[in-house]
Design a protein around this motif. Structure first.
Motif, PDB file in Angstrom:
ATOM      1  N   LEU A   1      10.302 -46.042 -26.378  1.00 35.35           N
ATOM      2  CA  LEU A   1      10.787 -45.752 -25.026  1.00 35.35           C
ATOM      3  C   LEU A   1       9.622 -45.575 -24.047  1.00 35.35           C
ATOM      4  O   LEU A   1       9.678 -46.031 -22.907  1.00 35.35           O
ATOM      5  CB  LEU A   1      11.670 -44.500 -25.037  1.00 35.35           C
ATOM      6  N   ILE A   2       8.554 -44.916 -24.499  1.00 38.86           N
ATOM      7  CA  ILE A   2       7.358 -44.769 -23.657  1.00 38.86           C
ATOM      8  C   ILE A   2       6.746 -46.145 -23.382  1.00 38.86           C
ATOM      9  O   ILE A   2       6.335 -46.454 -22.257  1.00 38.86           O
ATOM     10  CB  ILE A   2       6.330 -43.823 -24.320  1.00 38.86           C
ATOM     11  N   THR A   3       6.711 -46.996 -24.419  1.00 34.35           N
ATOM     12  CA  THR A   3       6.199 -48.363 -24.246  1.00 34.35           C
ATOM     13  C   THR A   3       7.017 -49.130 -23.215  1.00 34.35           C
ATOM     14  O   THR A   3       6.459 -49.791 -22.330  1.00 34.35           O
ATOM     15  CB  THR A   3       6.228 -49.114 -25.601  1.00 34.35           C
ATOM     16  N   CYS A   4       8.346 -49.022 -23.307  1.00 37.57           N
ATOM     17  CA  CYS A   4       9.215 -49.713 -22.337  1.00 37.57           C
ATOM     18  C   CYS A   4       8.966 -49.208 -20.919  1.00 37.57           C
ATOM     19  O   CYS A   4       8.893 -50.001 -19.975  1.00 37.57           O
ATOM     20  CB  CYS A   4      10.684 -49.497 -22.708  1.00 37.57           C
ATOM     21  N   PHE A   5       8.818 -47.890 -20.768  1.00 41.03           N
ATOM     22  CA  PHE A   5       8.577 -47.319 -19.443  1.00 41.03           C
ATOM     23  C   PHE A   5       7.252 -47.813 -18.870  1.00 41.03           C
ATOM     24  O   PHE A   5       7.184 -48.272 -17.722  1.00 41.03           O
ATOM     25  CB  PHE A   5       8.578 -45.791 -19.511  1.00 41.03           C
ATOM     26  N   LEU A   6       6.184 -47.727 -19.670  1.00 42.93           N
ATOM     27  CA  LEU A   6       4.863 -48.130 -19.179  1.00 42.93           C
ATOM     28  C   LEU A   6       4.816 -49.629 -18.887  1.00 42.93           C
ATOM     29  O   LEU A   6       4.200 -50.063 -17.912  1.00 42.93           O
ATOM     30  CB  LEU A   6       3.787 -47.750 -20.203  1.00 42.93           C
ATOM     31  N   HIS A   7       5.481 -50.423 -19.733  1.00 49.14           N
ATOM     32  CA  HIS A   7       5.504 -51.862 -19.516  1.00 49.14           C
ATOM     33  C   HIS A   7       6.218 -52.195 -18.208  1.00 49.14           C
ATOM     34  O   HIS A   7       5.742 -52.995 -17.398  1.00 49.14           O
ATOM     35  CB  HIS A   7       6.188 -52.557 -20.697  1.00 49.14           C
ATOM     36  N   THR A   8       7.375 -51.569 -17.987  1.00 52.49           N
ATOM     37  CA  THR A   8       8.116 -51.797 -16.748  1.00 52.49           C
ATOM     38  C   THR A   8       7.296 -51.359 -15.536  1.00 52.49           C
ATOM     39  O   THR A   8       7.264 -52.035 -14.504  1.00 52.49           O
ATOM     40  CB  THR A   8       9.456 -51.039 -16.789  1.00 52.49           C
ATOM     41  N   PHE A   9       6.610 -50.228 -15.675  1.00 52.42           N
ATOM     42  CA  PHE A   9       5.759 -49.707 -14.604  1.00 52.42           C
ATOM     43  C   PHE A   9       4.685 -50.725 -14.233  1.00 52.42           C
ATOM     44  O   PHE A   9       4.450 -51.005 -13.049  1.00 52.42           O
ATOM     45  CB  PHE A   9       5.133 -48.394 -15.085  1.00 52.42           C
ATOM     46  N   THR A  10       4.046 -51.320 -15.249  1.00 51.53           N
ATOM     47  CA  THR A  10       2.987 -52.294 -14.977  1.00 51.53           C
ATOM     48  C   THR A  10       3.550 -53.586 -14.388  1.00 51.53           C
ATOM     49  O   THR A  10       2.932 -54.190 -13.517  1.00 51.53           O
ATOM     50  CB  THR A  10       2.195 -52.623 -16.260  1.00 51.53           C
ATOM     51  N   VAL A  11       4.730 -54.010 -14.867  1.00 52.44           N
ATOM     52  CA  VAL A  11       5.322 -55.254 -14.338  1.00 52.44           C
ATOM     53  C   VAL A  11       5.643 -55.104 -12.855  1.00 52.44           C
ATOM     54  O   VAL A  11       5.324 -55.988 -12.045  1.00 52.44           O
ATOM     55  CB  VAL A  11       6.592 -55.630 -15.135  1.00 52.44           C
TER      56      VAL A  11
END
Length: 202
Positions: A89-99
């Motif tokens: 979930l942290i990975t998904c959040f950070l990935h979305t943040f960077t995108v």
């Protein structure tokens, strides 16, 4: 086979209170960001402060409700007790943040250098093509090796490299270097679309 739940049973067990608290809380929180951008006074404007305080309060109450509801919770607390799930979930959040950060920063960079909005979008195509192509390849790789963690690690390494190289962007950066860096970033972005979802489903 999935056993169908009768509507009457679903109505008895569904967490309507949790849905209301979390749903309205998120809407109010998003409205507070909108008011901060548009209202006179920004973050100090009354409508911004009221929306923000009410949104956060409802979200906190919603999460408290999820911990102790006799009904089936909207967000089951047991999901957050597993280390892998929390990491994904942290990975998904950070990935979305960077995108989203890239979607804002890259066109703005090209427009500041004098490109029109259309040309700035065209110059951003290496990210889009890189991410799309790699997302397909990553799906095939996961299907073959039956593991997703190495792909996630590699994706983060490439994404970090791409963002690190973006630091070199300035008004004198040649076009070929801009495009190569954007392709690397796109490969990193595309590598992290599918694997976290596979991990969550697993």
């Amino acid at each position: 086979p999935i056993k169908k739940t009768p509507l009457r049973y679903a109505a008895k067990t569904f967490d309507f209170v949790g849905l209301f608290l979390l749903g309205i809380g998120i809407v109010l929180l998003l409205l507070s960001f909108q008011f901060a951008q548009s209202a006179a006074g920004g973050w100090k404007a009354p409508q911004t402060m009221i929306s923000l305080i009410m949104g956060v309060t409802l979200l906190v109450l919603g999460f408290v409700n999820e911990l102790d509801t006799p009904r089936e919770p909207i967000i089951p607390p047991k999901l957050l007790q597993k280390r892998t799930t929390v990491a994904v979930l942290i990975t998904c959040f950070l990935h979305t943040f960077t995108v989203f950060g890239t979607s804002y920063y890259v066109p703005l960079y090209f427009q500041i250098l004098g490109s029109s909005a259309t040309l700035a979008g065209i110059k951003q195509l290496p990210i889009s093509f890189g991410a799309s192509a790699v997302a397909v390849v990553v799906g095939i790789i996961i299907a073959k090796i039956k593991r997703y963690r190495p792909v996630i690690w590699a994706g983060w390494a490439i994404l970090t490299l791409g963002y690190g190289l973006m630091i070199m962007f300035n008004q004198h950066t040649p076009i070929w270097k801009q495009e190569v860096i954007l392709i690397i970033t796109g490969i990193g972005i595309g590598s992290l679309f599918q694997p976290p979802l596979t991990a969550l489903q697993a």
